[in-house]
Design an enzyme around this catalytic site. Sequence first.
Site, PDB file in Angstrom:
ATOM      1  N   HIS A 191      36.590   2.982  64.408  1.00 44.99           N
ATOM      2  CA  HIS A 191      36.547   2.706  66.289  1.00 44.99           C
ATOM      3  C   HIS A 191      36.999   4.101  66.509  1.00 44.99           C
ATOM      4  O   HIS A 191      36.811   4.708  66.426  1.00 44.99           O
ATOM      5  CB  HIS A 191      38.606   2.405  65.607  1.00 44.99           C
ATOM      6  CG  HIS A 191      38.598   2.584  67.196  1.00 44.99           C
ATOM      7  ND1 HIS A 191      38.335   0.973  67.582  1.00 44.99           N
ATOM      8  CD2 HIS A 191      39.392   3.131  68.646  1.00 44.99           C
ATOM      9  CE1 HIS A 191      39.366   0.973  68.597  1.00 44.99           C
ATOM     10  NE2 HIS A 191      39.053   2.005  69.899  1.00 44.99           N
ATOM     11  N   GLY A 200      41.110  -0.629  72.044  1.00 44.38           N
ATOM     12  CA  GLY A 200      39.849  -1.617  72.073  1.00 44.38           C
ATOM     13  C   GLY A 200      38.950  -1.649  72.651  1.00 44.38           C
ATOM     14  O   GLY A 200      37.919  -0.510  72.201  1.00 44.38           O
ATOM     15  N   LEU A 226      45.656  -5.712  66.592  1.00 46.15           N
ATOM     16  CA  LEU A 226      43.911  -4.327  66.481  1.00 46.15           C
ATOM     17  C   LEU A 226      44.398  -2.681  66.924  1.00 46.15           C
ATOM     18  O   LEU A 226      45.282  -2.502  67.586  1.00 46.15           O
ATOM     19  CB  LEU A 226      43.319  -4.874  68.005  1.00 46.15           C
ATOM     20  CG  LEU A 226      42.512  -4.832  69.013  1.00 46.15           C
ATOM     21  CD1 LEU A 226      41.389  -5.066  67.694  1.00 46.15           C
ATOM     22  CD2 LEU A 226      41.878  -5.322  70.061  1.00 46.15           C
ATOM     23  N   ASP A 227      43.157  -2.107  65.767  1.00 44.50           N
ATOM     24  CA  ASP A 227      43.538  -1.322  66.076  1.00 44.50           C
ATOM     25  C   ASP A 227      44.320   0.244  65.919  1.00 44.50           C
ATOM     26  O   ASP A 227      45.216   0.847  66.280  1.00 44.50           O
ATOM     27  CB  ASP A 227      42.307  -0.420  67.442  1.00 44.50           C
ATOM     28  CG  ASP A 227      41.496  -1.304  67.486  1.00 44.50           C
ATOM     29  OD1 ASP A 227      40.802  -1.256  66.710  1.00 44.50           O
ATOM     30  OD2 ASP A 227      41.233  -0.891  69.133  1.00 44.50           O
ATOM     31  N   ALA A 228      45.246  -1.009  65.435  1.00 42.62           N
ATOM     32  CA  ALA A 228      46.811  -0.012  64.799  1.00 42.62           C
ATOM     33  C   ALA A 228      47.625   0.014  63.382  1.00 42.62           C
ATOM     34  O   ALA A 228      48.771   0.601  62.704  1.00 42.62           O
ATOM     35  CB  ALA A 228      48.057  -1.147  65.345  1.00 42.62           C
TER      36      ALA A 228
END
Length: 283
Positions: A191, A200, A226-228
């Site tokens: 990311h 995001g 998401l992204d966690a």
Amino acid sequence: MRTFRLVISCPDRVGIVAKVSNFLASYNGWITEASHHSDNQSGWFFMRHEIRADTLPFDLDAFREAFTPIAEEFAMDWRITDSAQKKRVVLMASRESHCLADLLHRWHSDELDCEIACVISNHQDLRSMVEWHGIPYYYVPVNPTDKEPAFAEVSRLVAHHQADVVVLARYMQILPPQLCREYAHQVINIHHSFLPSFVGAKPYHQASLRGVKLIGATCHYVTEELDAGPIIEQDVVRVSHSDSIENMVRFGRDVEKMVLARGLRYHLEDRVLVHDNKTVVFD
């Protein structure tokens, strides 16, 4: 040197290291690397040992059978792997080439000890670069109004190539929950932000608007949120008010490449242990 990698996590208590060490010594096992960590907050213990394979009298199956009583005694979550059995990697990318090109170069230069089974992309842009390396390239377009057929094909390809790990090298699509669950802690993402900040899309634009002085990148396991997912590796680079968004993107790409390569290498070498949504990384 061929080694066996013994990775353990379990509730912390007295005698774990002694029990494992005595077991290995009783079979003349030569430990070449040993790492331990006790987490006082969770009460959990983590261990990674590398043992010279040529000093042990058995293969992995016999090792598992002999070690199981100890694992049960200490309620261990554990695995044993052979460094000679290279992990099979499936790479996924979209249009941006920097992370994919970097991983292919490191693999070509024998910096990554793995087999790259194939590359899957939702665009054709990177085909010639991948095929130059002699790696199969699969174009799987994603229909924005109906993504299910595309991800069914992705799932089929990953299973067909018997992937041990899937790497999202700037693959700009969100994986469906079923795929995240099926390959838990086996899908690695890069990311382009220092998570948990700026999740995001367009994190560099967000960072510029906030006037941050550090931008970074995060390598993490993919989860349904998401992204966690559990974070494997991160790094940063300093920026200032005079840097444009284009400069930030350029600086960020260099960080992304390094962070993803390190995170993948840690995974390939069985250096990452996951507990809850947190990792212990024995680098």
